[in-house]
Structures are given as structure tokens and as C-alpha cells.
Design a protein around this motif. Structure first.
Motif, PDB file in Angstrom:
ATOM      1  N   GLY A  83      40.491  57.121 -63.731  1.00 39.38           N
ATOM      2  CA  GLY A  83      40.909  55.794 -63.506  1.00 39.38           C
ATOM      3  C   GLY A  83      39.600  55.063 -62.985  1.00 39.38           C
ATOM      4  N   THR A  84      38.554  55.480 -63.228  1.00 34.82           N
ATOM      5  CA  THR A  84      37.322  54.985 -62.833  1.00 34.82           C
ATOM      6  C   THR A  84      36.630  53.863 -63.686  1.00 34.82           C
ATOM      7  N   TYR A  85      37.343  54.096 -65.003  1.00 41.74           N
ATOM      8  CA  TYR A  85      36.794  52.968 -66.079  1.00 41.74           C
ATOM      9  C   TYR A  85      36.518  51.631 -65.841  1.00 41.74           C
ATOM     10  N   GLU A  86      35.473  51.310 -66.010  1.00 44.19           N
ATOM     11  CA  GLU A  86      35.109  49.690 -65.820  1.00 44.19           C
ATOM     12  C   GLU A  86      34.537  49.107 -67.150  1.00 44.19           C
ATOM     13  N   PRO A  87      35.063  48.379 -67.975  1.00 44.12           N
ATOM     14  CA  PRO A  87      34.722  47.830 -69.243  1.00 44.12           C
ATOM     15  C   PRO A  87      33.100  47.529 -69.011  1.00 44.12           C
ATOM     16  N   ALA A  88      32.070  47.724 -69.839  1.00 50.66           N
ATOM     17  CA  ALA A  88      30.630  47.693 -69.765  1.00 50.66           C
ATOM     18  C   ALA A  88      30.090  47.262 -71.270  1.00 50.66           C
ATOM     19  N   ASP A  89      28.790  47.148 -71.201  1.00 49.35           N
ATOM     20  CA  ASP A  89      28.096  47.145 -72.534  1.00 49.35           C
ATOM     21  C   ASP A  89      27.056  48.374 -72.581  1.00 49.35           C
ATOM     22  N   PHE A  90      27.539  49.373 -73.086  1.00 52.08           N
ATOM     23  CA  PHE A  90      26.746  50.768 -72.924  1.00 52.08           C
ATOM     24  C   PHE A  90      25.710  50.820 -74.213  1.00 52.08           C
TER      25      PHE A  90
END
Lengths: 355, 310
Positions: A267-274
Motif C-alpha cells: 500500500g505504499t505505491y505512488e505513481p511516478a516516473d522511474f
């Protein structure tokens, strides 16, 4: 008899409820090529297998291969979301809009799109710093070419490909000021026939080292036949061309797939640009050919180390494009966002950007 | 463009044109007998995959070629049975055969995608290959290319100079008349269709064993269709088919050559040309009044039932 079947039935029910209790986390993958392409899709699939191994039993995965970019992709992604996948990786640039659309319709599912730039609440993006591998390829190509003509087989005219052509060219220029790049577009990610034709057309015109931004080993096979050299793309392609192969730039998606899956589960997911590269061990130089001259081998290793440590960063200004305009100011290094929008050729490339 | 590059380009045009030539040679005999088989693409794909599988598992390209020919004939036999025996519509059955072959080949070959075999090596013919310019273009190919030269000559000879050729022609022009003089129309057509299948299989093998020594779904990318158009373009004459095949070959590599030379033309536009030509010809085939002018076999595509009189 009756008792036996009753017991069996009970056992089955128990089995089902046990399975429901554990309910493995489901991850789906969409590939643009066949998993046997020994290139791009092959490596994504290896990442998927590693992911499954890492979470043993807690995560199940499924994939759909050979999905055309466009309307078909939307149908496939929707299907994966509908069939209860919690996390879906779509692994080609052309899946960008379909993924975005489906992500809106399935807000509880997490989506991750490779090499794109559109994000939303439940859609993140990830990419490889392929230009780092391309820089090393450019160094090797510049040193190995005897005719000073390096052939570049492009897939589609998109920023990712322009960027990598620039990176390879700038690198080649540092070791061989007379080097010239010939660029041919085949308008496909995976079409061994066309890639062979392109490789031959380039070699007919005096090219003796081939670089490719397409996924099949066909250009390497063509180079091997004619005694030329080539760099392998996406996975270790050395066995296709034992003599011609310089090295392969190998992708490794597993670290990212494992990390992202873990984040979504916790539950720690944050959408980002990796963006992952040499430093993250998501990109490596595989199977450097023993038959290369010692100085080339050494230079390849040094360049790799320098990029890894940050000593070399290919897109640091000043950089002028081939129309004479400064595209990267002195002292500035392109940010990831800017890297995703490169639509120019660096000074010295004689071709024009195709429209 | 200097002479060296020109000879390289023409060499490549022959290499690219060869699969078209092989498959068109089969189709021309098939059509001369009055049968239009639109299943070329499907048969070719099956030839490619079976040829590859046979060569991959046995390690012998020769066996691969034989396997490809056999599967091509088998596929065409299915077609022949449906249209000749059961009187099914030739166009619909041919299309079905293509769809069937496309799907089945993808299924059968899924296990070997990305594998490669040691394909045919170039066979440089001594003396002849030393002729300046032409020597390289014509005599430094591999066995299957030379075979295609021989087959073209043979098909041309049989079709125009022999009794067999006349019988095939009679059956294709007027099967009722042929039947009346005692020719077994259906038997001739069976043979012609199966020759077409064998050639399609061989052409497929050329793709997966010579051209790109690997198997990938749909690797023929429409060549079966182009060959169909080619036969019409050439108005069913072998010499013109040969020329046309190399022209198509040239058209399909030209966009890559020009790009390498730095011409800034849309590659998509050029890559499209062979297919545009194909579509135009396909339209022409389906219109009756054009057929007359093109010297098409008069009974092309029409079923023949020996129990009915004309």
C-alpha cells in the motif's frame, strides 16, 4: 463409495476456501513482441519470471504476447484488468493511450506503462536509460569502424529512438571525429525480414558496424554473414553472431518489477516516473566479444564505469542540434522529462528528422 | 549511385524477388488450369514454419525444404478437395485457407520463435561469377535462387512448348471441350493445384531458411498476395512474372536503400507501393470485363462439374 465422494467433495470445498484465503496477488503483462524475440519482450518476460520466483506463491503472473499497438492493445489490457489483475505492466511505447484509457475505467487496479510519459492516479511510468548503453555502443562503433560509416536501424521515429541515436553519435564522435551515421527506419519493433533488408542495404553502402533500435537478432545474423560487426539489443544476442557480435546492451527489468509489486502489496505505491540505468543494474553490458582489440575492450569498460559513476552524462550541454540551434544550454543536463521529449538530431547527423 | 552499389542493389532485388517468383510460378500453373487459389499466403506460411521446424529438429536444411514442399502440397490438397470435389466457391475457400494457414502456422511455430538455423550458404559459381557487374548479381546466390531460375525456365517450357502445357491450357480455357475430347479435367486441376501448393511451400522455406533463417509469426508479410497480383500483372506469362518479381523485390528494398543514401522521403510511402499495386490488381481480377483484356484463362475461378454440360 458415497462416503468417499462426500469426503472428496468436502476436501475440494476446503481446498477452494484455503485458496481464497490466501488469494495471490495477480500481476499481468502485455508484450509487443513474442516472448521468444530474444530482445525486448524476452527480457520483460525474464523480469516477470524473476518476479514470480521472488514472491513464491504469493504472486501469480500472466502475460499476453504479440499485442499490436493500438485498438487491440486496449482490448487486451481491459481483459487483463477484468480478469482480476491487481497490477498491470504494459511494456511498449504505443500502449500509452490505451493504458491511460483503461486505467481510468479500473481505478482500483494499478497500471505501469514502460517508456511513456502520461501518468494518472493509478498509472505510473518507467523507462530504461537505454541511451547509456547506446553511448557505450557508440564508443565501440566509432572505434571499430574502418569505413567510418556506422549504420543505425531505427524502429519508429519517436523521442526514445532519436535520443539514443544522438547518444550513440556523440559518443562515436569522441573517439572518431570522421564517423558518419546512416539511419534507416523500418517502422516496426520486430520484423526480422525488414531488419535484414535494412542491414543489407546499409552494408551495401559501405557501413561496417550496425547499431539497432529494433528487437530481433536479424541484423546481427546479417552482419555475421558478411563479416561486419554489430551490437546486440535488449538481451544477450552473442550466440546469434559469435564473430560479429561486439557486445549486447542487456535490459533487466526484474529489480523494478519486484520493487513495484512490493509497493503495491504494502500500500505504499505512488505513481511516478522511474528511470533505471547502469547504476540501478537494470542495464548492463553483456558478453563483450573476446575477439575485440584490447584497447576497445578497455574503453568499453571504462565508459561503462564512467557513466555508472556519473562522470559521463551524455546529455549535458552545450549541445547544438543539426539545424544550428542550441538545444541543451551549457552546464544544463537534460532532466528525465526532457529526455522523453528529444525530437532533434545532434549537430553532425546529416539526416533530417522524419515527419 | 555508383556501379558497385547498383550491383549490390540488383543482387538484393533478386534475393527479395525470389520468394515471389517461386510462389507465382506455382500459382500461374494453377490459374492456367482454371483454378484461382487465394490461399497462397496460408500455404506459404505453413511451408515456412514446417520447413523451419524440420530443419531445426533435424539439422538439415535439405529436409526442411522437403518438409515445406510436402506441407504445401497437403494444404493445397485440402483446397483442391473442397473446390474441385465439393464444388465450393474458390474465392471463399482460398481466403479460408489463408486464414487457416496463418493461424495454424503461428500455433505450430510458437515454440521455436527466436531460434535460428544455419541456413543455405551462398554458392558462388566459378567463372560465371567473375563476369564483371552481372557475375555478382546473378551468380553469387544460394542454391534455392538458382533452383528458381531453373524452375522458371522449366515452367515456361512446359506451359508453352509441351503437350502437358496444352492440356492445362485447354482445361483452363474450356473445361467442357477438354472433357469432351477425353481429358480428365478434375485430375489435371488437382495436379495443377498441388504443384501450386508445392511451390508455395518452397517459397515459404526460402523465407525461413534462406532469407531470414528464423521463424516468426506472419513472416511472409503479404508476399502470397503480392504473388497473386504478379501473375495477373504478367498476364500469365512466365518471363514477365520473373521480371515482375524482381521489380517488386526492388520496390520493397528501395525505400531502405534511399534512406541510407540520405533521401528524405517518407519511408512509409515507399514501403506501401508494392501493396498498393497489389490492391489495384486484386480489384481488376474480380471484375469480369477486365479479365478478357488481360488474356486470363477463360474459366478461371469457375467450378467444373463433368455431369453438367456447358
Amino acid at each position: 463409495m458415497k462416503l468417499k465422494s462426500l469426503l472428496l467433495g468436502l476436501g475440494l470445498v476446503a481446498g477452494i476456501s484455503a485458496a481464497q484465503a490466501e488469494d495471490p496477488f495477480k500481476v499481468g503483462f502485455v508484450y509487443v513482441g513474442p516472448v521468444g524475440d530474444h530482445g525486448w519482450s524476452y527480457e520483460h518476460n525474464r523480469g516477470r519470471e524473476e518476479l514470480e520466483k521472488h514472491f513464491e506463491g504469493k504472486v501469480t503472473t500472466s502475460y499476453v504476447e504479440n499485442v499490436a499497438e493500438g485498438a487491440d492493445a486496449e482490448r487486451v489490457i481491459t481483459q487483463l484488468a477484468k480478469s482480476g489483475n491487481d497490477l498491470i505492466f504494459t511494456t511498449s511505447f504505443g500502449y500509452m493511450n490505451p493504458t491511460l484509457k483503461v486505467a481510468k475505467r479500473f481505478p482500483k487496479t494499478t497500471f505501469e506503462h514502460a517508456t511513456g510519459y502520461k501518468r494518472s492516479k493509478n498509472l505510473g511510468t518507467y523507462a530504461l536509460r537505454t541511451y547509456e548503453g547506446r553511448y557505450v555502443s557508440g564508443i565501440a562503433a566509432g572505434m571499430m569502424t574502418k569505413t567510418n560509416k556506422v549504420g543505425y536501424i531505427g524502429s519508429f521515429p519517436i523521442p526514445e529512438v532519436f535520443r539514443d541515436i544522438n547518444s550513440a553519435y556523440m559518443a562515436a564522435k569522441t573517439v572518431n571525429p570522421n564517423v558518419e551515421f546512416k539511419i534507416v527506419w523500418v517502422n516496426s519493433w520486430y520484423d526480422p525480414g525488414k531488419e535484414t533488408d535494412a542491414a543489407n542495404a546499409l552494408m551495401d553502402q559501405g557501413v561496417d558496424v550496425l547499431l539497432q533500435h529494433t528487437d530481433s537478432p536479424a541484423p546481427l545474423i546479417a552482419a555475421e554473414k558478411r563479416g561486419m560487426r554489430a551490437v546486440g539489443q535488449a538481451s544477450d544476442m552473442s550466440h546469434f553472431a559469435p564473430e560479429a557480435h561486439i557486445f549486447s546492451v542487456r535490459d533487466d527489468w526484474a529489480p523494478y518489477y519486484i520493487k513495484t509489486t512490493e509497493a503495491v502489496i504494502n500500500g505504499t505505491y505512488e505513481p511516478a516516473d522511474f528511470w533505471g540505468g547502469f547504476k540501478d543494474d537494470m542495464l548492463s553490458i553483456a558478453s563483450i566479444n573476446e575477439n575485440l582489440p584490447a584497447d576497445v575492450k578497455a574503453k568499453i569498460k571504462v565508459t561503462y564505469d564512467d557513466i555508472r559513476s556519473g562522470k559521463i552524462s551524455p546529455f549535458t550541454g552545450p549541445i547544438t542540434n543539426n539545424e544550428g540551434k542550441v538545444v541543451v544550454e551549457a552546464g544544463h543536463t537534460l532532466t528525465d522529462t526532457e529526455l522523453a521529449q528529444v525530437n532533434w538530431y545532434v549537430e553532425g547527423i546529416t539526416d533530417a528528422i522524419p515527419h | 549511385m555508383d556501379a558497385e552499389l547498383l550491383s549490390q542493389v540488383l543482387f538484393a532485388a533478386i534475393k527479395t524477388g525470389t520468394p515471389l517468383l517461386l510462389i507465382a510460378l506455382g500459382e500461374v500453373i494453377c490459374e492456367k488450369s482454371g483454378v484461382l487459389n487465394l490461399g497462397q499466403e496460408g500455404m506459404m506460411l505453413m511451408g515456412a514454419v514446417v520447413g523451419f521446424l524440420a530443419a531445426y529438429s533435424s539439422g538439415s536444411v535439405g529436409l526442411g525444404v522437403i518438409g515445406a514442399i510436402i506441407i504445401g502440397m497437403f494444404m493445397s490438397l485440402i483446397f483442391a478437395f473442397l473446390v474441385l470435389h465439393l464444388g465450393a466457391n474458390q474465392v471463399a475457400t482460398g481466403l479460408a485457407l489463408t486464414i487457416f494457414g496463418t493461424g495454424l502456422s503461428a500455433f505450430v511455430g510458437s515454440g521455436v520463435v527466436g531460434q535460428t538455423v544455419q541456413g543455405f550458404q551462398p554458392l558462388i559459381i566459378p567463372v560465371l561469377s567473375d563476369i564483371p557487374f552481372i557475375g555478382h548479381i546473378l551468380f553469387t546466390h544460394d542454391l534455392l535462387v538458382y533452383l528458381s531460375f531453373v524452375l522458371a525456365a522449366l515452367v515456361s517450357y512446359v506451359a508453352t512448348k509441351t503437350r502437358i502445357g496444352l492440356i492445362i491450357k485447354a482445361v483452363g480455357e474450356n473445361p467442357h471441350a477438354a472433357n469432351a475430347i477425353g481429358i480428365k479435367v478434375l485430375r489435371v486441376r488437382y495436379c495443377a493445384v498441388m504443384f501450386g501448393g508445392a511451390m508455395a511451400g518452397l517459397s515459404g522455406a526460402y523465407m525461413s531458411l534462406v532469407y531470414t533463417p528464423m521463424w516468426i509469426e506472419n513472416m511472409t508479410s503479404g508476399r502470397g498476395w503480392i504473388a497473386l497480383a504478379l501473375v495477373v500483372f504478367a498476364s500469365w506469362r512466365v518471363g514477365r512474372i520473373m521480371l515482375g518479381a524482381y521489380l517488386f523485390g526492388l520496390a520493397s528494398i528501395m525505400h531502405l536503400v534511399l534512406q541510407g543514401m540520405g533521401w528524405n522521403i517518407s519511408p512509409n510511402l515507399l514501403a506501401m507501393l508494392p501493396y498498393v499495386a497489389t490492391v489495384v490488381v486484386m480489384v481488376i481480377i474480380s471484375a469480369d470485363h477486365f479479365k478478357e483484356k488481360l488474356l486470363a484463362p477463360r474459366s478461371l475461378g469457375k467450378p467444373f462439374d463433368p455431369r453438367q454440360m456447358a
